[in-house]
Design a protein around this motif. Structure first.
Motif, PDB file in Angstrom:
ATOM      1  N   ASN A  21     -83.841 -74.269 -23.006  1.00 45.53           N
ATOM      2  CA  ASN A  21     -83.550 -75.141 -24.139  1.00 45.53           C
ATOM      3  C   ASN A  21     -84.807 -75.224 -24.997  1.00 45.53           C
ATOM      4  N   VAL A  22     -84.887 -74.337 -25.975  1.00 43.77           N
ATOM      5  CA  VAL A  22     -86.021 -74.318 -26.901  1.00 43.77           C
ATOM      6  C   VAL A  22     -85.515 -74.868 -28.226  1.00 43.77           C
ATOM      7  N   LYS A  23     -85.935 -76.073 -28.502  1.00 48.98           N
ATOM      8  CA  LYS A  23     -85.442 -76.748 -29.702  1.00 48.98           C
ATOM      9  C   LYS A  23     -86.070 -76.152 -30.956  1.00 48.98           C
ATOM     10  N   ASP A  29     -94.302 -79.571 -28.945  1.00 49.55           N
ATOM     11  CA  ASP A  29     -93.306 -80.252 -28.113  1.00 49.55           C
ATOM     12  C   ASP A  29     -92.357 -81.003 -29.036  1.00 49.55           C
ATOM     13  N   ASP A  34     -86.900 -80.471 -24.394  1.00 48.65           N
ATOM     14  CA  ASP A  34     -87.454 -79.251 -24.978  1.00 48.65           C
ATOM     15  C   ASP A  34     -88.240 -78.507 -23.901  1.00 48.65           C
ATOM     16  N   TRP A  36     -89.898 -75.654 -24.443  1.00 47.95           N
ATOM     17  CA  TRP A  36     -90.958 -74.829 -25.017  1.00 47.95           C
ATOM     18  C   TRP A  36     -92.339 -75.136 -24.428  1.00 47.95           C
ATOM     19  N   ARG A  70     -91.711 -71.652 -33.275  1.00 48.38           N
ATOM     20  CA  ARG A  70     -92.449 -72.522 -32.359  1.00 48.38           C
ATOM     21  C   ARG A  70     -93.918 -72.130 -32.272  1.00 48.38           C
TER      22      ARG A  70
END
Length: 124
Positions: A21-23, A29, A34, A36, A70
């Protein structure tokens, strides 16, 4: 390929962004759930990043674009010598699929990796 790496005392791993789950966003962050930040730590500890993507209608996948998005958070991060925090790390781009648009996708992703501090290997 892992066997070839081991011959040279190189360890490797594969992270499929689709499995996490990479927002969306441009922060290190993005809050609750998240994933990531853990991926970021893996990237920071690695010497080489291979960013691989299929071509979708002449463009990189949205997940590859999400990685660049990101990584944008790293633009303001520097080491003790004032260099980008990703300075000295090597970036490579791998594109799978029809060659239609491959040069464009490689150029876009390569430039993004370069912008955040990765060094791209010649003809990588």
């Amino acid at each position: 390929m892992a066997a070839e790496f081991k011959e040279h005392q190189v360890s490797s791993g594969i992270l499929r962004i689709a499995d996490f789950n990479v927002k969306p966003g441009v922060l290190k962050d993005m809050g609750e759930s998240d994933q990531w930040p853990a991926i970021r730590q893996t990237l920071l500890s690695a010497d080489i990043l291979v960013l691989s993507t299929p071509i979708w209608v002449g463009h990189p996948s949205s997940l590859a674009q999400r990685v660049l998005e990101r990584l944008d958070a790293e633009l303001s991060e520097t080491d003790e010598q004032g260099r980008p925090i990703l300075f000295g790390k090597v970036g490579l781009v791998a594109v799978v699929g029809n060659e239609d648009g491959a040069h464009h996708v490689i150029a876009d992703l390569g430039q993004g990796l370069s912008d955040v501090g990765f060094t791209l290997a010649a003809r990588g």
